[in-house]
Write a protein that holds these residues in place. Sequence first.
Motif, PDB file in Angstrom:
ATOM      1  N   VAL A 172     -33.790  22.377   5.505  1.00  0.00           N
ATOM      2  CA  VAL A 172     -33.928  20.929   5.701  1.00  0.00           C
ATOM      3  C   VAL A 172     -35.363  20.628   6.102  1.00  0.00           C
ATOM      4  O   VAL A 172     -35.870  21.159   7.101  1.00  0.00           O
ATOM      5  N   GLY A 173     -36.032  19.778   5.328  1.00  0.00           N
ATOM      6  CA  GLY A 173     -37.409  19.413   5.630  1.00  0.00           C
ATOM      7  C   GLY A 173     -37.566  17.928   5.876  1.00  0.00           C
ATOM      8  O   GLY A 173     -36.836  17.113   5.316  1.00  0.00           O
ATOM      9  N   LEU A 174     -38.506  17.571   6.735  1.00  0.00           N
ATOM     10  CA  LEU A 174     -38.808  16.173   7.049  1.00  0.00           C
ATOM     11  C   LEU A 174     -40.044  15.750   6.256  1.00  0.00           C
ATOM     12  O   LEU A 174     -41.128  16.339   6.427  1.00  0.00           O
ATOM     13  N   LEU A 175     -39.906  14.754   5.392  1.00  0.00           N
ATOM     14  CA  LEU A 175     -41.032  14.288   4.585  1.00  0.00           C
ATOM     15  C   LEU A 175     -42.099  13.678   5.477  1.00  0.00           C
ATOM     16  O   LEU A 175     -41.815  12.800   6.296  1.00  0.00           O
ATOM     17  N   ASN A 176     -43.356  14.156   5.315  1.00  0.00           N
ATOM     18  CA  ASN A 176     -44.422  13.696   6.198  1.00  0.00           C
ATOM     19  C   ASN A 176     -45.757  13.805   5.474  1.00  0.00           C
ATOM     20  O   ASN A 176     -45.837  14.298   4.340  1.00  0.00           O
ATOM     21  N   VAL A 177     -46.806  13.361   6.141  1.00  0.00           N
ATOM     22  CA  VAL A 177     -48.145  13.382   5.542  1.00  0.00           C
ATOM     23  C   VAL A 177     -48.881  14.687   5.812  1.00  0.00           C
ATOM     24  O   VAL A 177     -49.998  14.888   5.345  1.00  0.00           O
ATOM     25  N   GLY A 178     -48.262  15.569   6.552  1.00  0.00           N
ATOM     26  CA  GLY A 178     -48.827  16.884   6.842  1.00  0.00           C
ATOM     27  C   GLY A 178     -47.744  17.794   7.364  1.00  0.00           C
ATOM     28  O   GLY A 178     -46.679  17.330   7.773  1.00  0.00           O
ATOM     29  N   THR A 179     -48.010  19.085   7.359  1.00  0.00           N
ATOM     30  CA  THR A 179     -46.978  20.036   7.764  1.00  0.00           C
ATOM     31  C   THR A 179     -46.988  20.338   9.263  1.00  0.00           C
ATOM     32  O   THR A 179     -46.003  20.843   9.798  1.00  0.00           O
ATOM     33  N   GLU A 180     -48.095  20.043   9.936  1.00  0.00           N
ATOM     34  CA  GLU A 180     -48.192  20.388  11.348  1.00  0.00           C
ATOM     35  C   GLU A 180     -47.286  19.504  12.216  1.00  0.00           C
ATOM     36  O   GLU A 180     -47.104  18.323  11.936  1.00  0.00           O
ATOM     37  N   GLU A 181     -46.761  20.093  13.266  1.00  0.00           N
ATOM     38  CA  GLU A 181     -45.990  19.305  14.228  1.00  0.00           C
ATOM     39  C   GLU A 181     -46.922  18.288  14.889  1.00  0.00           C
ATOM     40  O   GLU A 181     -48.061  18.596  15.230  1.00  0.00           O
ATOM     41  N   GLY A 182     -46.452  17.066  15.051  1.00  0.00           N
ATOM     42  CA  GLY A 182     -47.282  16.010  15.627  1.00  0.00           C
ATOM     43  C   GLY A 182     -47.919  15.117  14.590  1.00  0.00           C
ATOM     44  O   GLY A 182     -48.541  14.110  14.919  1.00  0.00           O
ATOM     45  N   ALA A 191     -38.463  11.880  15.099  1.00  0.00           N
ATOM     46  CA  ALA A 191     -37.418  12.520  14.294  1.00  0.00           C
ATOM     47  C   ALA A 191     -37.604  14.034  14.269  1.00  0.00           C
ATOM     48  O   ALA A 191     -36.623  14.786  14.305  1.00  0.00           O
ATOM     49  N   PHE A 192     -38.835  14.489  14.239  1.00  0.00           N
ATOM     50  CA  PHE A 192     -39.124  15.929  14.227  1.00  0.00           C
ATOM     51  C   PHE A 192     -38.463  16.623  15.412  1.00  0.00           C
ATOM     52  O   PHE A 192     -37.819  17.670  15.270  1.00  0.00           O
ATOM     53  N   HIS A 193     -38.619  16.061  16.594  1.00  0.00           N
ATOM     54  CA  HIS A 193     -38.060  16.679  17.798  1.00  0.00           C
ATOM     55  C   HIS A 193     -36.530  16.643  17.798  1.00  0.00           C
ATOM     56  O   HIS A 193     -35.889  17.574  18.293  1.00  0.00           O
ATOM     57  N   LEU A 194     -35.950  15.593  17.238  1.00  0.00           N
ATOM     58  CA  LEU A 194     -34.489  15.541  17.122  1.00  0.00           C
ATOM     59  C   LEU A 194     -33.979  16.613  16.167  1.00  0.00           C
ATOM     60  O   LEU A 194     -32.993  17.304  16.449  1.00  0.00           O
ATOM     61  N   LEU A 195     -34.634  16.754  15.026  1.00  0.00           N
ATOM     62  CA  LEU A 195     -34.198  17.710  14.019  1.00  0.00           C
ATOM     63  C   LEU A 195     -34.351  19.158  14.501  1.00  0.00           C
ATOM     64  O   LEU A 195     -33.572  20.030  14.130  1.00  0.00           O
ATOM     65  N   LYS A 196     -35.359  19.404  15.346  1.00  0.00           N
ATOM     66  CA  LYS A 196     -35.569  20.747  15.887  1.00  0.00           C
ATOM     67  C   LYS A 196     -34.381  21.203  16.736  1.00  0.00           C
ATOM     68  O   LYS A 196     -34.063  22.391  16.799  1.00  0.00           O
ATOM     69  N   LYS A 197     -33.717  20.237  17.394  1.00  0.00           N
ATOM     70  CA  LYS A 197     -32.605  20.570  18.288  1.00  0.00           C
ATOM     71  C   LYS A 197     -31.253  20.582  17.582  1.00  0.00           C
ATOM     72  O   LYS A 197     -30.256  20.999  18.173  1.00  0.00           O
ATOM     73  N   ALA A 198     -31.222  20.121  16.344  1.00  0.00           N
ATOM     74  CA  ALA A 198     -29.949  19.969  15.633  1.00  0.00           C
ATOM     75  C   ALA A 198     -29.461  21.307  15.078  1.00  0.00           C
ATOM     76  O   ALA A 198     -30.258  22.201  14.794  1.00  0.00           O
ATOM     77  N   PRO A 199     -28.141  21.437  14.898  1.00  0.00           N
ATOM     78  CA  PRO A 199     -27.567  22.683  14.373  1.00  0.00           C
ATOM     79  C   PRO A 199     -27.728  22.797  12.849  1.00  0.00           C
ATOM     80  O   PRO A 199     -26.785  22.571  12.084  1.00  0.00           O
ATOM     81  N   MET A 200     -28.922  23.110  12.408  1.00  0.00           N
ATOM     82  CA  MET A 200     -29.215  23.233  10.976  1.00  0.00           C
ATOM     83  C   MET A 200     -30.459  24.092  10.817  1.00  0.00           C
ATOM     84  O   MET A 200     -31.156  24.394  11.790  1.00  0.00           O
ATOM     85  N   ASN A 201     -30.757  24.454   9.587  1.00  0.00           N
ATOM     86  CA  ASN A 201     -31.948  25.253   9.292  1.00  0.00           C
ATOM     87  C   ASN A 201     -33.121  24.313   9.017  1.00  0.00           C
ATOM     88  O   ASN A 201     -33.496  24.084   7.858  1.00  0.00           O
ATOM     89  N   PHE A 202     -33.693  23.757  10.097  1.00  0.00           N
ATOM     90  CA  PHE A 202     -34.814  22.818   9.961  1.00  0.00           C
ATOM     91  C   PHE A 202     -36.106  23.601   9.799  1.00  0.00           C
ATOM     92  O   PHE A 202     -36.470  24.413  10.663  1.00  0.00           O
ATOM     93  N   ILE A 203     -36.818  23.358   8.687  1.00  0.00           N
ATOM     94  CA  ILE A 203     -38.039  24.118   8.396  1.00  0.00           C
ATOM     95  C   ILE A 203     -39.301  23.331   8.752  1.00  0.00           C
ATOM     96  O   ILE A 203     -40.408  23.793   8.500  1.00  0.00           O
ATOM     97  N   GLY A 204     -39.152  22.133   9.331  1.00  0.00           N
ATOM     98  CA  GLY A 204     -40.304  21.368   9.772  1.00  0.00           C
ATOM     99  C   GLY A 204     -40.745  20.306   8.782  1.00  0.00           C
ATOM    100  O   GLY A 204     -40.011  19.916   7.877  1.00  0.00           O
TER     101      GLY A 204
END
Length: 333
Positions: A172-182, A191-204
Amino acid sequence: MKIAIDVMGGDNAPEAPIAGVMAALEVFPHIEFILVGNEKKITPNLPKSERISIIHTEEIIEPDDEPVKAVRRKKNASMVLAATAVKEGKADACISAGNTGALMAAGLFKVGRLSGIDRPALAPTLPTMDGKGFLLLDAGANMDAKPMHLLHYAIMGSIYAERVRKIPSPRVGLLNVGTEEGKGNELTKQAFHLLKKAPMNFIGNIESRDLLEGIADVVVADGFSGNLVLKTAEGTASSLLSLLKSELTSSFWAKVAAAMLKPRLAGIKKKADYSEYGGAALFGLQAPIIKAHGSSNANAILNAIRQTNEIVEKDVLRQIKEIIKDLNFAEME
Protein backbone atom coordinates in the motif's frame (compact mmCIF):
# COMPACT_ATOMS: atom_id res chain seq x y z
CA MET A 1 -26.57 -14.48 -7.66
CA LYS A 2 -28.52 -11.58 -9.13
CA ILE A 3 -26.94 -8.45 -10.62
CA ALA A 4 -28.91 -5.36 -11.65
CA ILE A 5 -27.58 -3.63 -14.78
CA ASP A 6 -28.36 -0.02 -15.65
CA VAL A 7 -28.78 -0.64 -19.39
CA MET A 8 -29.28 3.05 -20.21
CA GLY A 9 -26.03 4.31 -18.66
CA GLY A 10 -22.91 5.09 -20.70
CA ASP A 11 -21.96 6.32 -24.16
CA ASN A 12 -22.78 3.02 -25.86
CA ALA A 13 -26.09 2.25 -24.16
CA PRO A 14 -28.12 0.16 -24.47
CA GLU A 15 -26.22 -1.96 -27.03
CA ALA A 16 -22.97 -2.41 -25.08
CA PRO A 17 -24.54 -3.35 -21.72
CA ILE A 18 -26.88 -5.82 -23.45
CA ALA A 19 -24.01 -7.38 -25.44
CA GLY A 20 -21.97 -7.63 -22.23
CA VAL A 21 -24.82 -9.41 -20.46
CA MET A 22 -25.30 -11.80 -23.40
CA ALA A 23 -21.61 -12.75 -23.18
CA ALA A 24 -21.88 -13.12 -19.39
CA LEU A 25 -24.77 -15.57 -19.73
CA GLU A 26 -22.31 -18.03 -21.26
CA VAL A 27 -19.44 -17.34 -18.87
CA PHE A 28 -21.38 -17.21 -15.59
CA PRO A 29 -24.22 -19.77 -15.61
CA HIS A 30 -25.02 -19.08 -11.95
CA ILE A 31 -25.84 -15.36 -12.41
CA GLU A 32 -29.27 -13.91 -13.12
CA PHE A 33 -29.55 -10.41 -14.54
CA ILE A 34 -32.07 -7.65 -13.91
CA LEU A 35 -31.89 -5.18 -16.80
CA VAL A 36 -33.17 -1.71 -15.94
CA GLY A 37 -34.18 0.57 -18.79
CA ASN A 38 -36.52 1.18 -21.68
CA GLU A 39 -38.03 -2.22 -22.54
CA LYS A 40 -38.72 -1.18 -26.14
CA LYS A 41 -35.00 -0.53 -26.65
CA ILE A 42 -33.88 -3.61 -24.73
CA THR A 43 -36.00 -6.45 -26.11
CA PRO A 44 -35.06 -6.14 -29.85
CA ASN A 45 -31.40 -6.79 -28.94
CA LEU A 46 -32.00 -9.47 -26.32
CA PRO A 47 -32.46 -13.24 -26.66
CA LYS A 48 -35.06 -14.91 -24.47
CA SER A 49 -33.60 -16.31 -21.26
CA GLU A 50 -35.03 -17.43 -17.93
CA ARG A 51 -32.06 -15.74 -16.29
CA ILE A 52 -33.00 -12.26 -17.52
CA SER A 53 -35.76 -10.00 -16.23
CA ILE A 54 -36.50 -6.37 -17.08
CA ILE A 55 -37.50 -3.39 -14.96
CA HIS A 56 -39.01 -0.94 -17.42
CA THR A 57 -38.38 2.79 -17.17
CA GLU A 58 -38.01 5.57 -19.69
CA GLU A 59 -36.31 7.96 -17.28
CA ILE A 60 -32.51 8.31 -17.33
CA ILE A 61 -29.87 10.44 -15.63
CA GLU A 62 -27.87 12.41 -18.19
CA PRO A 63 -24.08 12.83 -18.00
CA ASP A 64 -24.39 16.57 -17.31
CA ASP A 65 -27.12 16.26 -14.65
CA GLU A 66 -26.23 17.53 -11.16
CA PRO A 67 -25.79 14.22 -9.30
CA VAL A 68 -27.63 14.73 -6.01
CA LYS A 69 -30.52 16.67 -7.53
CA ALA A 70 -30.90 14.13 -10.33
CA VAL A 71 -31.09 11.17 -7.93
CA ARG A 72 -33.65 12.96 -5.75
CA ARG A 73 -35.82 14.20 -8.61
CA LYS A 74 -35.54 11.30 -11.03
CA LYS A 75 -36.68 8.56 -8.71
CA ASN A 76 -37.52 6.26 -11.64
CA ALA A 77 -34.23 6.73 -13.49
CA SER A 78 -32.62 3.46 -14.57
CA MET A 79 -29.58 3.99 -12.34
CA VAL A 80 -31.71 4.77 -9.28
CA LEU A 81 -33.95 1.75 -9.84
CA ALA A 82 -30.90 -0.50 -10.19
CA ALA A 83 -29.59 0.72 -6.82
CA THR A 84 -33.08 0.35 -5.34
CA ALA A 85 -33.15 -3.29 -6.45
CA VAL A 86 -30.03 -3.84 -4.34
CA LYS A 87 -31.52 -2.01 -1.37
CA GLU A 88 -34.69 -4.12 -1.52
CA GLY A 89 -32.74 -7.38 -1.75
CA LYS A 90 -33.86 -8.12 -5.31
CA ALA A 91 -30.23 -7.94 -6.48
CA ASP A 92 -26.89 -8.64 -4.80
CA ALA A 93 -25.10 -5.85 -6.68
CA CYS A 94 -25.56 -3.33 -9.48
CA ILE A 95 -23.48 -2.02 -12.37
CA SER A 96 -23.78 1.26 -14.29
CA ALA A 97 -21.67 3.07 -16.88
CA GLY A 98 -23.61 6.28 -16.28
CA ASN A 99 -22.96 9.53 -14.39
CA THR A 100 -20.33 8.76 -11.71
CA GLY A 101 -21.50 11.33 -9.18
CA ALA A 102 -25.11 10.24 -9.55
CA LEU A 103 -24.15 6.59 -9.02
CA MET A 104 -22.32 7.57 -5.84
CA ALA A 105 -25.38 9.52 -4.66
CA ALA A 106 -27.70 6.63 -5.53
CA GLY A 107 -25.43 4.26 -3.62
CA LEU A 108 -25.38 6.50 -0.55
CA PHE A 109 -29.12 7.27 -0.55
CA LYS A 110 -30.38 3.80 -1.47
CA VAL A 111 -27.76 1.32 -0.24
CA GLY A 112 -26.04 3.29 2.53
CA ARG A 113 -22.51 3.44 3.93
CA LEU A 114 -20.70 0.73 5.81
CA SER A 115 -20.54 1.43 9.53
CA GLY A 116 -17.16 2.97 10.37
CA ILE A 117 -16.49 4.31 6.87
CA ASP A 118 -16.98 8.07 6.59
CA ARG A 119 -16.82 8.33 2.79
CA PRO A 120 -16.93 5.69 0.07
CA ALA A 121 -14.14 5.66 -2.50
CA LEU A 122 -14.12 5.01 -6.23
CA ALA A 123 -11.56 2.25 -6.82
CA PRO A 124 -10.55 1.34 -10.40
CA THR A 125 -7.72 -1.03 -11.28
CA LEU A 126 -5.19 0.66 -13.57
CA PRO A 127 -2.68 -1.12 -15.83
CA THR A 128 1.02 -1.55 -15.10
CA MET A 129 3.92 -2.61 -17.31
CA ASP A 130 3.96 -6.11 -15.84
CA GLY A 131 0.24 -6.58 -16.58
CA LYS A 132 -0.75 -7.01 -12.91
CA GLY A 133 -2.28 -3.56 -12.41
CA PHE A 134 -2.82 -1.56 -9.22
CA LEU A 135 -5.89 -0.47 -7.30
CA LEU A 136 -6.38 3.30 -6.97
CA LEU A 137 -8.49 4.79 -4.16
CA ASP A 138 -10.00 7.41 -4.46
CA ALA A 139 -10.36 8.11 -8.16
CA GLY A 140 -12.90 10.91 -7.85
CA ALA A 141 -15.79 10.06 -5.53
CA ASN A 142 -14.72 12.77 -3.06
CA MET A 143 -12.71 15.77 -4.23
CA ASP A 144 -11.70 16.68 -0.67
CA ALA A 145 -10.53 14.26 2.00
CA LYS A 146 -9.31 14.11 5.58
CA PRO A 147 -6.40 11.94 6.77
CA MET A 148 -8.82 9.42 8.33
CA HIS A 149 -10.57 9.02 4.98
CA LEU A 150 -7.27 8.00 3.36
CA LEU A 151 -6.76 5.46 6.14
CA HIS A 152 -10.20 3.98 5.41
CA TYR A 153 -9.37 3.83 1.69
CA ALA A 154 -6.09 2.06 2.40
CA ILE A 155 -7.67 -0.60 4.62
CA MET A 156 -10.49 -1.33 2.16
CA GLY A 157 -8.07 -1.45 -0.77
CA SER A 158 -5.69 -3.77 1.06
CA ILE A 159 -8.49 -6.21 1.93
CA TYR A 160 -9.76 -6.21 -1.69
CA ALA A 161 -6.27 -6.74 -3.14
CA GLU A 162 -5.63 -9.65 -0.80
CA ARG A 163 -9.02 -11.40 -0.94
CA VAL A 164 -10.12 -10.78 -4.54
CA ARG A 165 -6.89 -10.17 -6.45
CA LYS A 166 -5.14 -12.83 -4.31
CA ILE A 167 -2.05 -10.71 -3.58
CA PRO A 168 -0.40 -11.81 -0.32
CA SER A 169 0.44 -8.83 1.91
CA PRO A 170 -0.40 -6.23 -0.79
CA ARG A 171 1.89 -3.20 -0.90
CA VAL A 172 0.00 0.00 0.00
CA GLY A 173 1.50 3.31 -1.09
CA LEU A 174 0.49 6.92 -0.41
CA LEU A 175 0.56 9.11 -3.54
CA ASN A 176 2.81 12.10 -2.88
CA VAL A 177 5.24 14.55 -4.47
CA GLY A 178 8.25 12.75 -3.01
CA THR A 179 9.14 9.49 -1.33
CA GLU A 180 10.66 10.89 1.86
CA GLU A 181 8.64 10.98 5.06
CA GLY A 182 7.51 14.55 5.74
CA LYS A 183 6.92 15.38 2.08
CA GLY A 184 3.66 16.80 0.77
CA ASN A 185 0.84 18.90 2.17
CA GLU A 186 -0.80 18.63 5.58
CA LEU A 187 -3.20 15.96 4.34
CA THR A 188 -0.47 13.58 3.15
CA LYS A 189 1.78 14.27 6.14
CA GLN A 190 -0.96 13.39 8.61
CA ALA A 191 -2.18 10.47 6.52
CA PHE A 192 1.36 9.05 6.40
CA HIS A 193 1.49 8.70 10.18
CA LEU A 194 -1.96 7.08 10.29
CA LEU A 195 -1.05 4.55 7.60
CA LYS A 196 2.21 3.67 9.39
CA LYS A 197 0.20 2.50 12.41
CA ALA A 198 -2.44 0.59 10.45
CA PRO A 199 -2.48 -3.22 10.11
CA MET A 200 -1.29 -3.40 6.49
CA ASN A 201 1.88 -3.54 4.41
CA PHE A 202 2.40 0.23 4.09
CA ILE A 203 5.45 0.96 1.92
CA GLY A 204 5.40 4.75 2.40
CA ASN A 205 5.12 7.63 -0.06
CA ILE A 206 5.22 6.91 -3.78
CA GLU A 207 5.44 9.22 -6.79
CA SER A 208 3.13 9.18 -9.79
CA ARG A 209 6.01 8.55 -12.22
CA ASP A 210 6.50 5.08 -10.68
CA LEU A 211 2.87 3.94 -10.77
CA LEU A 212 2.98 2.20 -14.15
CA GLU A 213 6.09 0.31 -13.06
CA GLY A 214 4.00 -1.51 -10.46
CA ILE A 215 5.60 0.04 -7.39
CA ALA A 216 2.47 -0.68 -5.30
CA ASP A 217 -0.58 -2.93 -5.38
CA VAL A 218 -2.81 -0.31 -3.73
CA VAL A 219 -2.37 3.44 -4.21
CA VAL A 220 -4.14 5.86 -1.86
CA ALA A 221 -4.97 9.48 -2.74
CA ASP A 222 -7.63 12.12 -2.27
CA GLY A 223 -10.28 12.08 -5.00
CA PHE A 224 -8.95 15.19 -6.76
CA SER A 225 -5.39 13.83 -7.13
CA GLY A 226 -6.64 10.32 -7.86
CA ASN A 227 -8.88 11.49 -10.67
CA LEU A 228 -5.97 13.38 -12.25
CA VAL A 229 -3.93 10.16 -12.16
CA LEU A 230 -6.82 8.17 -13.65
CA LYS A 231 -7.44 10.58 -16.53
CA THR A 232 -3.71 11.02 -17.23
CA ALA A 233 -3.13 7.27 -17.34
CA GLU A 234 -6.10 6.74 -19.67
CA GLY A 235 -5.08 9.60 -21.94
CA THR A 236 -1.44 8.53 -22.08
CA ALA A 237 -2.33 4.92 -22.96
CA SER A 238 -4.77 6.05 -25.65
CA SER A 239 -2.30 8.52 -27.17
CA LEU A 240 0.58 6.04 -27.23
CA LEU A 241 -1.55 3.37 -28.88
CA SER A 242 -2.73 5.90 -31.48
CA LEU A 243 0.86 7.03 -32.12
CA LEU A 244 2.02 3.44 -32.48
CA LYS A 245 -0.80 2.65 -34.91
CA SER A 246 -0.02 5.75 -36.96
CA GLU A 247 3.69 4.91 -37.21
CA LEU A 248 3.05 1.27 -38.12
CA THR A 249 0.70 2.19 -40.98
CA SER A 250 2.77 5.06 -42.35
CA SER A 251 4.47 3.08 -45.13
CA PHE A 252 4.53 -0.29 -46.88
CA TRP A 253 7.50 -1.56 -44.86
CA ALA A 254 5.99 -0.30 -41.64
CA LYS A 255 2.87 -2.33 -42.42
CA VAL A 256 4.99 -5.40 -43.09
CA ALA A 257 6.71 -4.94 -39.74
CA ALA A 258 3.33 -4.44 -38.06
CA ALA A 259 2.07 -7.72 -39.51
CA MET A 260 5.09 -9.54 -38.09
CA LEU A 261 4.65 -7.89 -34.69
CA LYS A 262 0.88 -8.34 -34.55
CA PRO A 263 0.81 -10.86 -31.65
CA ARG A 264 3.15 -8.65 -29.58
CA LEU A 265 1.14 -5.53 -30.36
CA ALA A 266 -2.06 -7.31 -29.32
CA GLY A 267 -0.43 -8.08 -25.98
CA ILE A 268 0.55 -4.46 -25.47
CA LYS A 269 -2.97 -3.29 -26.31
CA LYS A 270 -4.47 -5.76 -23.85
CA LYS A 271 -2.20 -4.55 -21.04
CA ALA A 272 -3.19 -0.92 -21.67
CA ASP A 273 -6.90 -1.50 -22.35
CA TYR A 274 -9.18 -0.30 -19.52
CA SER A 275 -11.88 -2.74 -20.62
CA GLU A 276 -9.74 -5.67 -19.47
CA TYR A 277 -9.81 -4.47 -15.85
CA GLY A 278 -13.56 -4.31 -15.26
CA GLY A 279 -15.17 -1.41 -13.48
CA ALA A 280 -14.42 0.77 -10.48
CA ALA A 281 -15.99 -0.50 -7.27
CA LEU A 282 -17.49 2.02 -4.87
CA PHE A 283 -15.92 0.76 -1.66
CA GLY A 284 -17.53 1.75 1.61
CA LEU A 285 -21.16 0.97 0.73
CA GLN A 286 -23.35 -1.77 2.21
CA ALA A 287 -23.47 -3.69 -1.09
CA PRO A 288 -21.36 -3.84 -4.26
CA ILE A 289 -21.96 -0.90 -6.60
CA ILE A 290 -19.72 -1.00 -9.68
CA LYS A 291 -19.05 1.97 -11.96
CA ALA A 292 -18.17 0.83 -15.47
CA HIS A 293 -16.25 3.22 -17.75
CA GLY A 294 -18.49 5.72 -19.51
CA SER A 295 -17.33 4.52 -22.93
CA SER A 296 -17.56 0.83 -22.00
CA ASN A 297 -17.92 -1.67 -24.81
CA ALA A 298 -19.33 -5.18 -24.39
CA ASN A 299 -15.98 -6.51 -23.17
CA ALA A 300 -15.75 -3.84 -20.46
CA ILE A 301 -19.25 -4.69 -19.24
CA LEU A 302 -18.38 -8.39 -19.22
CA ASN A 303 -15.30 -7.73 -17.12
CA ALA A 304 -17.28 -5.46 -14.78
CA ILE A 305 -19.66 -8.41 -14.29
CA ARG A 306 -16.66 -10.67 -13.67
CA GLN A 307 -15.34 -8.27 -11.03
CA THR A 308 -18.77 -7.98 -9.38
CA ASN A 309 -19.08 -11.75 -9.29
CA GLU A 310 -15.77 -12.03 -7.43
CA ILE A 311 -16.70 -9.34 -4.89
CA VAL A 312 -20.03 -11.04 -4.12
CA GLU A 313 -18.70 -14.61 -4.13
CA LYS A 314 -15.80 -13.79 -1.82
CA ASP A 315 -18.02 -11.72 0.47
CA VAL A 316 -15.51 -8.86 0.41
CA LEU A 317 -17.83 -6.30 2.01
CA ARG A 318 -18.52 -8.53 5.01
CA GLN A 319 -14.76 -8.97 5.49
CA ILE A 320 -14.17 -5.22 5.25
CA LYS A 321 -16.99 -4.66 7.74
CA GLU A 322 -15.54 -7.15 10.24
CA ILE A 323 -11.99 -5.77 10.04
CA ILE A 324 -13.20 -2.16 10.32
CA LYS A 325 -15.31 -3.10 13.36
CA ASP A 326 -12.29 -4.54 15.18
CA LEU A 327 -10.02 -1.56 14.51
CA ASN A 328 -9.55 1.21 17.05
CA PHE A 329 -9.10 4.25 14.82
CA ALA A 330 -8.73 6.54 17.86
CA GLU A 331 -5.48 4.78 18.78
CA MET A 332 -4.05 5.47 15.34
CA GLU A 333 -4.55 9.24 15.47
